[in-house]
Write a protein that holds these residues in place. Structure first.
Motif, PDB file in Angstrom:
ATOM      1  N   THR A  33       0.827  -1.194   0.000  1.00 41.51           N
ATOM      2  CA  THR A  33       0.000   0.000   0.000  1.00 41.51           C
ATOM      3  C   THR A  33       0.867   1.252   0.000  1.00 41.51           C
ATOM      4  N   GLY A  34       0.601   2.133  -0.923  1.00 41.83           N
ATOM      5  CA  GLY A  34       1.325   3.393  -1.005  1.00 41.83           C
ATOM      6  C   GLY A  34       2.677   3.297  -1.692  1.00 41.83           C
ATOM      7  N   MET A  35       3.060   2.111  -2.117  1.00 39.44           N
ATOM      8  CA  MET A  35       4.339   1.934  -2.805  1.00 39.44           C
ATOM      9  C   MET A  35       4.188   2.292  -4.275  1.00 39.44           C
ATOM     10  N   ALA A  36       5.137   3.035  -4.781  1.00 42.62           N
ATOM     11  CA  ALA A  36       5.175   3.283  -6.218  1.00 42.62           C
ATOM     12  C   ALA A  36       5.585   1.986  -6.910  1.00 42.62           C
ATOM     13  N   GLN A  37       5.217   1.844  -8.164  1.00 40.30           N
ATOM     14  CA  GLN A  37       5.534   0.624  -8.911  1.00 40.30           C
ATOM     15  C   GLN A  37       7.036   0.359  -8.912  1.00 40.30           C
ATOM     16  N   LYS A  38       7.826   1.408  -9.061  1.00 38.30           N
ATOM     17  CA  LYS A  38       9.284   1.258  -9.082  1.00 38.30           C
ATOM     18  C   LYS A  38       9.792   0.705  -7.754  1.00 38.30           C
ATOM     19  N   GLU A  39       9.262   1.214  -6.649  1.00 34.78           N
ATOM     20  CA  GLU A  39       9.663   0.735  -5.330  1.00 34.78           C
ATOM     21  C   GLU A  39       9.249  -0.720  -5.125  1.00 34.78           C
ATOM     22  N   LEU A  40       8.065  -1.049  -5.579  1.00 30.74           N
ATOM     23  CA  LEU A  40       7.555  -2.413  -5.457  1.00 30.74           C
ATOM     24  C   LEU A  40       8.456  -3.385  -6.221  1.00 30.74           C
ATOM     25  N   MET A  41       8.840  -3.027  -7.429  1.00 29.84           N
ATOM     26  CA  MET A  41       9.703  -3.893  -8.225  1.00 29.84           C
ATOM     27  C   MET A  41      11.085  -4.037  -7.590  1.00 29.84           C
ATOM     28  N   LYS A  42      11.593  -2.959  -6.988  1.00 27.21           N
ATOM     29  CA  LYS A  42      12.882  -3.045  -6.295  1.00 27.21           C
ATOM     30  C   LYS A  42      12.790  -4.008  -5.111  1.00 27.21           C
ATOM     31  N   GLU A  43      11.695  -3.939  -4.374  1.00 26.13           N
ATOM     32  CA  GLU A  43      11.490  -4.833  -3.234  1.00 26.13           C
ATOM     33  C   GLU A  43      11.402  -6.289  -3.686  1.00 26.13           C
ATOM     34  N   LEU A  44      10.653  -6.533  -4.765  1.00 28.51           N
ATOM     35  CA  LEU A  44      10.512  -7.895  -5.272  1.00 28.51           C
ATOM     36  C   LEU A  44      11.855  -8.436  -5.776  1.00 28.51           C
ATOM     37  N   ALA A  45      12.618  -7.609  -6.454  1.00 30.22           N
ATOM     38  CA  ALA A  45      13.938  -8.029  -6.937  1.00 30.22           C
ATOM     39  C   ALA A  45      14.865  -8.343  -5.769  1.00 30.22           C
ATOM     40  N   SER A  46      14.774  -7.546  -4.714  1.00 33.83           N
ATOM     41  CA  SER A  46      15.586  -7.774  -3.526  1.00 33.83           C
ATOM     42  C   SER A  46      15.214  -9.093  -2.860  1.00 33.83           C
TER      43      SER A  46
END
Length: 71
Positions: A33-46
């Protein structure tokens, strides 16, 4: 080029299957919630990077099974 059959879609990789499942669970539990798509993808990659090799192998095997079933 005329008459050529359309290209088949490539089967998803283990990484794609993993990130799709993780994205769904993050949305369900509210951690996205509230995460930008770019941040979400960085988290998933991590998360994928931190996943032990045995976990990656499981997802890659699921991808291979899915590709074999699609053929």
């Amino acid at each position: 080029m005329q008459g050529d059959a359309p290209k088949k879609k490539r089967a998803p990789s283990g990484y794609i299957l993993y990130t799709s499942e993780q994205r769904s669970s993050m949305k369900e539990d509210g951690s996205a919630t509230g995460m930008a798509q770019k941040e979400l993808m960085k988290e998933l990659a991590s998360r994928w990077r931190d996943l032990p090799q045995t976990g990656k192998d499981e997802w890659n095997n699921k991808a291979k099974e899915g590709a074999a079933a699609a053929d």
